[in-house]
Design an enzyme around this catalytic site. Structure first.
Site, PDB file in Angstrom:
ATOM      1  N   GLY A 224       0.719  -1.298  -0.066  1.00  0.00           N
ATOM      2  CA  GLY A 224      -0.137  -0.013  -0.198  1.00  0.00           C
ATOM      3  C   GLY A 224       0.832   1.231   0.131  1.00  0.00           C
ATOM      4  N   SER A 225       0.225   2.445   0.579  1.00  0.00           N
ATOM      5  CA  SER A 225       0.930   3.601   0.686  1.00  0.00           C
ATOM      6  C   SER A 225       2.071   3.780   1.389  1.00  0.00           C
ATOM      7  CB  SER A 225      -0.027   4.844   0.839  1.00  0.00           C
ATOM      8  OG  SER A 225      -0.322   4.834   2.235  1.00  0.00           O
ATOM      9  N   GLY A 229       2.440   2.466   5.466  1.00  0.00           N
ATOM     10  CA  GLY A 229       3.418   1.630   5.536  1.00  0.00           C
ATOM     11  C   GLY A 229       4.155   2.001   6.825  1.00  0.00           C
ATOM     12  N   GLU A 246       5.849  -3.484   0.840  1.00  0.00           N
ATOM     13  CA  GLU A 246       5.761  -3.131  -0.688  1.00  0.00           C
ATOM     14  C   GLU A 246       4.791  -1.864  -0.737  1.00  0.00           C
ATOM     15  OE1 GLU A 246       4.908  -2.006  -4.146  1.00  0.00           O
ATOM     16  OE2 GLU A 246       4.059  -3.976  -4.256  1.00  0.00           O
TER      17      GLU A 246
END
Length: 468
Positions: A224-225, A229, A246
């Site tokens: 995600g963003s 994160g 990721e």
């Protein structure tokens, strides 16, 4: 109306409340998903912990066979799940859309099932024997985004299961239905508690944040963003959870002066606009040598005009809407800003609803928000450069480092330049072409850890050194 339950401990659990899931192409309600409470999460984690000893103790070949069977089950239900993805995510059924996503999910599942991490002997002599063993972690928490909801879920689930872990997965509230259905289908082949799913729009409880802090979860895999994160990492710190993050990318492509613009236009387009640009490793910035700049712009505009956009459930569409209003508004803001400072070559004006036309913008200053920020949508800045050193420096001038690409007729020269890019993956004459046997992940603020292949499988284990 499509309504699904959570799967907890092998049982279907309705939840105390529900939330609506909307079709981004029409705004219509597709269905309702259960709105989990913290008690639901605790139950899912408890079920996974209870199932873990038995699943981890299975002989390796039996667990491999079970995972291979999951890949086959995905294939059996591919069309059903693809239609769900289109209804809630918006991407077309055909082209590089939902059927493509399900094909990828099955391919990744099948390849992951074939992997193994055998014990390795690093010393065996008169001084003694030293063995390295990969051991499962326990319960893996998976938090997935809305752009590729089922394929990314499989990226998280299958290596965790193959390594002997059990899983609790939370999908995005924008696209929970396809994951709920997928987990229910896979549970027909799994022991109760091995794979669990909880869904939430955070009105009753912030389930994602609770997963990050939960003492019963040993690892979090998050896609995600960057902002989210960071919060996951902060939440995981007190329990020293293992993490694979990721996160966002602002991938740069560099076109060298020996290219044929017409020959690379299609590859450039889909490198940038696969899934309507809503892909972490899509090309977000395109640097083109001055001698080719105008010709590449013309070739991209010409190709883009041939790509149909519309309701993804209608056969023949190649692009759909942006998935949600928040992301649409971000793209609209960045494009409006770019229109003031640059030259809009195509698109620029939003269509009805969440449909945003493919937008190409040239002549922007280096600090333009459309260049500096990750747009995650159908808008691409095309930036003129005069010297390759200038292009490499500009490509690396980013907090992100997920992917990049170099385009040239001279593959050796392109590879040399590719090695100088600060990113986890780099392609020559293509962009974003990931494979299940090639490790994938970011550097800098694009996260850490690797997915796919043996390296990704190892991330789902703890390494134990045994001195005999």
């Amino acid at each position: 109306m499509l309504d699904f339950s959570m799967t907890i401990g092998g049982r279907q659990v309705a939840g105390r409340d529900v939330f609506a899931v909307h079709n981004p192409a029409s705004g219509a309600v597709v269905g309702h998903a259960p709105n989990a409470t913290l008690a639901d999460l605790d139950a899912a984690v408890a079920a996974a912990r209870a199932a873990f000893p038995g699943w981890a103790a299975l002989p390796d070949d039996q667990r491999a066979a079970a995972c291979a069977a999951l890949a086959g089950k995905l294939g059996e239900h591919a069309e059903e799940i693809a239609r769900l993805i289109t209804l809630e995510q918006g991407k077309p059924l055909g082209a590089l859309g939902s059927r493509f996503e399900m094909g990828g999910a099955q391919a990744w599942a099948g390849h992951t099932a074939s992997l193994s991490l055998p014990m390795a002997v690093i010393q065996d002599d008169s001084a003694g024997r030293i063995e390295l063993h990969h051991k499962p972690i326990g319960v893996v928490g998976s938090i997935t985004p809305w752009n590729w909801p089922v394929m990314i879920a499989i990226w998280h689930i299958l290596p965790a299961l193959r390594a002997g872990n059990c899983v609790v997965i939370k999908p995005s509230p924008y696209t929970p239905l396809s994951t709920l259905r997928t987990v229910a289908i896979l549970n027909t082949l799994l022991p109760p508690g091995v794979l669990n799913v909880v869904t939430s729009d955070d009105r009753l409880a912030n389930i994602g944040a609770a997963m990050a802090t939960h003492e019963g979860i040993g690892k979090i895999v998050f896609t995600g963003s960057c902002a989210t994160g960071t919060r996951v990492m902060q939440g995981a710190a007190p329990t020293m959870k293992r993490l694979t993050l990721e996160l966002g990318g602002n991938d740069a492509g560099i076109v060298l002066p020996d290219c044929d613009p017409a020959a690379i236009a299609e590859g450039l387009f889909w490198g940038a606009f696969i899934n309507n640009g809503q892909t972490c490793a899509a090309m977000k910035r395109l640097y083109v040598h001055d001698s080719l700049h105008d010709a590449v712009c013309d070739a991209l505009v010409a190709y883009a005009r041939t790509v149909p956009m519309g309701d993804g459930i209608v056969e023949g569409m190649a692009l759909g809407p942006i998935n949600n209003r928040m992301q649409f508004d971000k793209v609209a803001r960045l494009v409006a800003d770019a229109a003031r400072d640059g030259t809009v070559l195509l698109g620029g004006a939003p269509d009805d609803g969440l449909f945003f036309p493919v937008t190409l913008v040239a002549d922007l200053p280096a600090d333009a928000p459309l260049i500096v920020e990750e747009q995650f949508g159908p808008a691409l800045p095309i930036i003129r450069y005069h010297d390759v050193e200038e292009a490499v420096a500009a490509a690396n001038d980013s907090d992100n480092g997920l992917g990049g690409s170099v385009w040239s007729r001279d593959a050796d020269r392109a590879r040399d330049i590719a090695l100088r890019l600060d990113c986890g993956s780099v392609w020559v004459n293509r962009h974003g072409a990931i494979q299940p046997n090639a490790p994938f992940g970011g550097v800098k603020r694009s996260g850490f850890g690797r997915e796919f292949g043996e390296q990704g499988l190892a991330e789902m284990t703890e390494l134990q050194t045994v001195f005999c």
